[in-house]
Design a protein around this motif. Structure first.
Motif, PDB file in Angstrom:
ATOM      1  N   SER A   1       0.819  -1.221   0.000  1.00 28.89           N
ATOM      2  CA  SER A   1       0.000   0.000   0.000  1.00 28.89           C
ATOM      3  C   SER A   1       0.854   1.273   0.000  1.00 28.89           C
ATOM      4  O   SER A   1       0.353   2.357  -0.293  1.00 28.89           O
ATOM      5  N   LEU A   2       2.164   1.140   0.280  1.00 27.34           N
ATOM      6  CA  LEU A   2       3.054   2.304   0.300  1.00 27.34           C
ATOM      7  C   LEU A   2       3.839   2.477  -1.000  1.00 27.34           C
ATOM      8  O   LEU A   2       4.580   3.441  -1.155  1.00 27.34           O
TER       9      LEU A   2
ATOM     10  N   GLU B   1       3.119   5.785  -2.925  1.00 22.02           N
ATOM     11  CA  GLU B   1       3.759   6.942  -2.280  1.00 22.02           C
ATOM     12  C   GLU B   1       5.258   6.962  -2.591  1.00 22.02           C
ATOM     13  O   GLU B   1       5.828   8.009  -2.882  1.00 22.02           O
ATOM     14  N   GLU B   2       5.887   5.791  -2.528  1.00 24.20           N
ATOM     15  CA  GLU B   2       7.325   5.693  -2.825  1.00 24.20           C
ATOM     16  C   GLU B   2       7.600   6.111  -4.272  1.00 24.20           C
ATOM     17  O   GLU B   2       8.547   6.849  -4.541  1.00 24.20           O
TER      18      GLU B   2
ATOM     19  N   ALA C   1       5.672   8.071  -6.217  1.00 21.27           N
ATOM     20  CA  ALA C   1       5.360   9.489  -6.411  1.00 21.27           C
ATOM     21  C   ALA C   1       6.405  10.412  -5.776  1.00 21.27           C
ATOM     22  O   ALA C   1       6.805  11.410  -6.375  1.00 21.27           O
ATOM     23  N   HIS C   2       6.829  10.088  -4.578  1.00 21.54           N
ATOM     24  CA  HIS C   2       7.696  10.994  -3.821  1.00 21.54           C
ATOM     25  C   HIS C   2       9.192  10.760  -4.045  1.00 21.54           C
ATOM     26  O   HIS C   2       9.994  11.650  -3.766  1.00 21.54           O
TER      27      HIS C   2
ATOM     28  N   HIS D   1       0.941   1.514 -10.901  1.00 19.98           N
ATOM     29  CA  HIS D   1       1.437   2.896 -10.970  1.00 19.98           C
ATOM     30  C   HIS D   1       2.216   3.212 -12.237  1.00 19.98           C
ATOM     31  O   HIS D   1       2.769   4.314 -12.357  1.00 19.98           O
TER      32      HIS D   1
END
Length: 158
Positions: A89-90, A93-94, A96-97, A140
Protein backbone atom coordinates in the motif's frame (compact mmCIF):
# COMPACT_ATOMS: atom_id res chain seq x y z
CA UNK A 1 57.46 36.22 17.94
CA UNK A 2 55.65 39.33 17.15
CA UNK A 3 52.62 40.52 15.39
CA UNK A 4 54.44 40.94 12.10
CA UNK A 5 53.14 39.83 8.73
CA UNK A 6 52.72 36.13 8.15
CA UNK A 7 54.85 34.20 5.71
CA UNK A 8 51.85 32.49 4.12
CA UNK A 9 51.47 33.33 0.45
CA UNK A 10 48.39 35.24 -0.54
CA UNK A 11 46.22 33.65 -3.24
CA UNK A 12 47.55 36.03 -5.88
CA UNK A 13 51.12 35.12 -4.93
CA UNK A 14 50.45 31.44 -5.61
CA UNK A 15 50.00 32.11 -9.31
CA UNK A 16 53.08 33.13 -11.28
CA UNK A 17 52.61 36.61 -12.66
CA UNK A 18 52.79 36.74 -16.43
CA UNK A 19 53.58 39.89 -18.36
CA UNK A 20 51.91 40.46 -21.70
CA UNK A 21 55.33 40.41 -23.32
CA UNK A 22 55.80 36.79 -22.17
CA UNK A 23 52.78 35.55 -24.11
CA UNK A 24 52.37 34.72 -27.75
CA UNK A 25 49.25 36.17 -29.33
CA UNK A 26 47.39 32.84 -29.35
CA UNK A 27 48.44 32.08 -25.75
CA UNK A 28 47.12 35.35 -24.30
CA UNK A 29 43.79 33.85 -23.28
CA UNK A 30 45.31 30.66 -21.84
CA UNK A 31 45.46 31.83 -18.18
CA UNK A 32 41.87 33.10 -18.33
CA UNK A 33 40.70 29.90 -20.03
CA UNK A 34 42.49 27.83 -17.40
CA UNK A 35 40.82 29.83 -14.62
CA UNK A 36 37.41 29.50 -16.29
CA UNK A 37 37.93 25.72 -16.64
CA UNK A 38 38.77 25.53 -12.94
CA UNK A 39 35.68 27.51 -11.97
CA UNK A 40 33.53 25.34 -14.25
CA UNK A 41 34.98 22.19 -12.67
CA UNK A 42 34.22 23.52 -9.18
CA UNK A 43 30.66 24.40 -10.20
CA UNK A 44 30.22 20.91 -11.64
CA UNK A 45 31.55 19.34 -8.44
CA UNK A 46 29.20 21.50 -6.40
CA UNK A 47 26.25 20.38 -8.54
CA UNK A 48 27.19 16.71 -8.12
CA UNK A 49 27.62 17.10 -4.36
CA UNK A 50 24.24 18.87 -4.07
CA UNK A 51 22.68 15.91 -5.90
CA UNK A 52 24.22 13.49 -3.35
CA UNK A 53 22.93 15.64 -0.46
CA UNK A 54 19.45 15.81 -2.04
CA UNK A 55 19.39 12.03 -2.52
CA UNK A 56 20.18 11.63 1.18
CA UNK A 57 17.89 14.34 2.57
CA UNK A 58 14.87 13.97 0.28
CA UNK A 59 14.99 10.30 -0.61
CA UNK A 60 16.95 8.53 2.13
CA UNK A 61 19.61 7.30 -0.29
CA UNK A 62 22.96 7.21 1.46
CA UNK A 63 25.92 6.98 -0.91
CA UNK A 64 29.32 8.49 -1.46
CA UNK A 65 30.10 10.61 -4.49
CA UNK A 66 32.56 7.95 -5.67
CA UNK A 67 30.01 5.11 -5.39
CA UNK A 68 27.27 7.19 -6.97
CA UNK A 69 29.39 8.16 -9.95
CA UNK A 70 30.67 4.59 -10.35
CA UNK A 71 27.07 3.44 -10.85
CA UNK A 72 26.55 3.72 -14.58
CA UNK A 73 22.91 2.59 -14.37
CA UNK A 74 21.19 5.35 -12.40
CA UNK A 75 17.91 3.40 -12.55
CA UNK A 76 19.53 1.17 -9.90
CA UNK A 77 18.87 3.96 -7.40
CA UNK A 78 15.13 3.86 -8.19
CA UNK A 79 15.15 0.06 -8.05
CA UNK A 80 16.74 0.14 -4.60
CA UNK A 81 14.02 2.53 -3.45
CA UNK A 82 11.31 0.13 -4.61
CA UNK A 83 13.05 -2.79 -2.94
CA UNK A 84 12.93 -1.05 0.45
CA UNK A 85 9.11 -0.89 0.42
CA UNK A 86 7.68 -3.79 2.38
CA UNK A 87 4.02 -2.74 2.45
CA UNK A 88 2.38 -2.79 -1.02
CA UNK A 89 0.00 0.00 0.00
CA UNK A 90 3.05 2.30 0.30
CA UNK A 91 4.40 1.59 -3.20
CA UNK A 92 2.42 4.43 -4.78
CA UNK A 93 3.76 6.94 -2.28
CA UNK A 94 7.33 5.69 -2.83
CA UNK A 95 6.93 6.02 -6.59
CA UNK A 96 5.36 9.49 -6.41
CA UNK A 97 7.70 10.99 -3.82
CA UNK A 98 10.97 9.26 -4.60
CA UNK A 99 11.14 7.10 -7.75
CA UNK A 100 9.63 9.54 -10.26
CA UNK A 101 11.64 12.56 -8.97
CA UNK A 102 14.88 10.55 -9.06
CA UNK A 103 14.11 9.40 -12.59
CA UNK A 104 13.47 13.00 -13.60
CA UNK A 105 16.77 14.15 -12.06
CA UNK A 106 18.61 11.53 -14.11
CA UNK A 107 16.66 12.01 -17.34
CA UNK A 108 15.07 8.56 -17.13
CA UNK A 109 11.55 7.62 -18.17
CA UNK A 110 9.97 6.50 -14.88
CA UNK A 111 7.56 4.12 -16.63
CA UNK A 112 10.51 2.42 -18.36
CA UNK A 113 12.20 2.02 -14.97
CA UNK A 114 9.02 0.60 -13.43
CA UNK A 115 8.56 -1.79 -16.36
CA UNK A 116 12.17 -2.99 -16.02
CA UNK A 117 11.54 -3.47 -12.30
CA UNK A 118 8.52 -5.67 -13.04
CA UNK A 119 10.44 -7.64 -15.67
CA UNK A 120 13.13 -8.31 -13.11
CA UNK A 121 10.58 -10.56 -11.40
CA UNK A 122 10.63 -12.87 -14.43
CA UNK A 123 14.19 -13.87 -13.59
CA UNK A 124 13.63 -15.15 -10.07
CA UNK A 125 11.23 -17.06 -7.90
CA UNK A 126 8.95 -14.50 -6.30
CA UNK A 127 7.98 -14.50 -2.66
CA UNK A 128 4.41 -13.43 -1.95
CA UNK A 129 5.85 -10.12 -0.67
CA UNK A 130 7.69 -9.58 -3.97
CA UNK A 131 4.61 -10.48 -6.02
CA UNK A 132 2.42 -8.08 -4.02
CA UNK A 133 4.97 -5.27 -4.42
CA UNK A 134 5.24 -5.92 -8.18
CA UNK A 135 1.45 -5.90 -8.54
CA UNK A 136 1.39 -2.50 -6.81
CA UNK A 137 4.15 -1.22 -9.09
CA UNK A 138 2.19 -2.33 -12.19
CA UNK A 139 -0.76 -0.24 -11.02
CA UNK A 140 1.44 2.90 -10.97
CA UNK A 141 2.84 2.58 -14.50
CA UNK A 142 1.08 5.48 -16.25
CA UNK A 143 1.54 4.62 -19.93
CA UNK A 144 -1.03 1.95 -20.90
CA UNK A 145 1.21 -0.08 -23.22
CA UNK A 146 3.98 -0.25 -20.64
CA UNK A 147 1.47 -1.07 -17.90
CA UNK A 148 0.20 -3.98 -20.01
CA UNK A 149 3.76 -5.27 -20.53
CA UNK A 150 4.46 -4.91 -16.81
CA UNK A 151 1.30 -6.85 -15.96
CA UNK A 152 2.28 -9.57 -18.44
CA UNK A 153 5.73 -9.78 -16.84
CA UNK A 154 4.09 -10.21 -13.44
CA UNK A 155 1.79 -12.95 -14.77
CA UNK A 156 4.70 -14.78 -16.40
CA UNK A 157 6.72 -14.54 -13.19
CA UNK A 158 3.93 -16.02 -11.07
Amino acid sequence: GGGGPSNFPLPGDLVRRVDDDDLDDDEEDAPRRHEEDGVAALRDLGKRLRRIVALRERHGVVTSLRDYEATSDKSAVATALLDRVREPSLVGEEIAHHVRPICEIHGLDADDVLLAYCRRGEKKVLSSEDADRLAAVVFHVKEKGKRARAALALIEAS
